[in-house]
Enzyme design. Structure first.
Site, PDB file in Angstrom:
ATOM      1  N   ASP A  53       0.274  -1.523   0.053  1.00  0.00           N
ATOM      2  CA  ASP A  53      -0.316  -0.173   0.474  1.00  0.00           C
ATOM      3  C   ASP A  53       0.905   1.004   0.257  1.00  0.00           C
ATOM      4  OD1 ASP A  53      -2.515  -1.616  -0.385  1.00  0.00           O
ATOM      5  OD2 ASP A  53      -2.418  -1.898   2.290  1.00  0.00           O
ATOM      6  N   GLU A 128      -5.113   9.870   4.022  1.00  0.00           N
ATOM      7  CA  GLU A 128      -5.386  10.511   5.664  1.00  0.00           C
ATOM      8  C   GLU A 128      -4.350  11.441   5.783  1.00  0.00           C
ATOM      9  OE1 GLU A 128      -2.658   7.947   6.322  1.00  0.00           O
ATOM     10  OE2 GLU A 128      -4.199   6.981   6.382  1.00  0.00           O
ATOM     11  N   ASP A 156      -4.136  12.343  22.150  1.00  0.00           N
ATOM     12  CA  ASP A 156      -3.486  13.056  21.914  1.00  0.00           C
ATOM     13  C   ASP A 156      -2.985  12.988  19.810  1.00  0.00           C
ATOM     14  OD1 ASP A 156      -2.116  11.053  23.439  1.00  0.00           O
ATOM     15  OD2 ASP A 156      -1.658   9.989  22.654  1.00  0.00           O
ATOM     16  N   ALA A 168      -7.024   1.898   6.288  1.00  0.00           N
ATOM     17  CA  ALA A 168      -5.665   2.543   6.516  1.00  0.00           C
ATOM     18  C   ALA A 168      -5.465   2.371   7.887  1.00  0.00           C
ATOM     19  CB  ALA A 168      -4.941   3.028   5.565  1.00  0.00           C
ATOM     20  N   SER A 172      -6.637   1.508  12.437  1.00  0.00           N
ATOM     21  CA  SER A 172      -5.815   1.026  13.566  1.00  0.00           C
ATOM     22  C   SER A 172      -6.104   1.743  15.142  1.00  0.00           C
ATOM     23  CB  SER A 172      -4.518   1.943  13.027  1.00  0.00           C
ATOM     24  OG  SER A 172      -4.083   1.056  12.438  1.00  0.00           O
ATOM     25  N   ALA A 191      -6.343   8.839  21.136  1.00  0.00           N
ATOM     26  CA  ALA A 191      -6.814   8.877  22.196  1.00  0.00           C
ATOM     27  C   ALA A 191      -7.422   9.972  23.273  1.00  0.00           C
ATOM     28  CB  ALA A 191      -4.572   9.123  23.169  1.00  0.00           C
TER      29      ALA A 191
END
Length: 268
Positions: A53, A128, A156, A168, A172, A191
């Site tokens: 990717d 992104e 964060d 992508a 996560s 976070a």
């Protein structure tokens, strides 16, 4: 897009041994399928990434999101979510391309404008953008949608992805998978925290294509990560993100199904 008798194909390979061997094989096969290697500064009909990717993103970036050519990925890496074929299928893929047995998918591109000290700088991303504090301290910001305050974000950082990029980095951080056929933006907090002053959504939010996201950060020294590339900015006043009118044309094999790929890459 029409397919010519002889296609000018620009190859971009990763540095792995597998991709280098694949590149050699593809070049040998080109004569069989009426294709030839295009020069980077010449006419390009098809851009082909041989790798994972990251290689696909590099190819798109290096060609400045060329709207006139087709893009296709051949997986010689690990996940290869953006790829249309595995390395072992290269001959079949070339045959399908030569005979015009494929579809063309339009992929909208994210456009980010960062305002610093009275100046503006613009970036485009296929997957992104990620906003973080330069020293990785807690990020504090106001997030507006179409000039309406959505939230005071504390965490964060924040990630904004396209539909294409939903599988992508966005995934996560617990973001949602979005069907590629829908043009969207998605805001995913990284976070996130909540307190009396900063009321932050703990989940991602998906926006339709004509929305505008505006971020006013309290932290003025930021890292903007655009499809994995870091850019450092000082004295940041605001950041605007929207879906650009710019788009790339991605070659899709006729048998490709988005939900089959989701199952194959993530569930089997």
């Amino acid at each position: 897009m029409d397919v010519k008798k002889t296609l000018e194909v620009y190859l971009v390979a990763s540095g792995s041994e597998k991709s280098r061997k694949l590149e050699e094989k593809v070049k040998l096969l080109f004569k069989t399928y009426d294709m030839t290697c295009a020069k980077e500064d010449g006419k390009i009909d098809l851009n082909m990434a041989l790798g994972g990717d990251g290689t696909f993103l590099k190819m798109v970036r290096n060609t400045h999101f060329d709207e006139q050519a087709l893009f296709v990925g051949v997986n010689a890496g690990t996940l290869g979510f953006s790829s249309e074929a595995e390395a072992e299928e290269i001959e079949l893929l070339l045959e399908e391309i030569q005979k015009g047995r494929f579809q063309v998918e339009e992929v909208r591109v994210l456009e980010t404008t960062i305002f610093t000290g009275g100046k503006q700088e613009k970036y485009h991303a296929l997957n992104e953008i990620v906003v973080r504090d330069e020293n990785l301290n807690t990020l504090k910001m106001q997030v507006f949608i179409d000039d309406v305050l959505l939230e005071y974000l504390l965490g964060d950082g924040v990630l904004i992805s396209s539909s294409f990029g939903s599988t992508a980095y966005n995934l996560s951080f617990g973001g949602s998978i979005v069907d590629n056929a829908i043009a969207t933006m998605q805001i995913t907090p990284i976070a996130p925290l909540n307190n009396k002053k900063y009321r932050t959504l703990l989940n991602s939010i998906i926006l339709k294509e004509n929305r505008k996201i505006t971020i006013y950060p309290e932290n003025q020294k930021l890292i903007l990560t655009v499809d994995g590339i870091n850019y450092h900015h000082q004295s940041v006043e605001k950041i605007e993100v929207k879906l650009s009118e710019k788009k790339i044309h991605r070659l899709k094999r006729n048998q490709t199904n988005f939900f089959h790929i989701i199952k194959e890459k993530f569930l089997t």
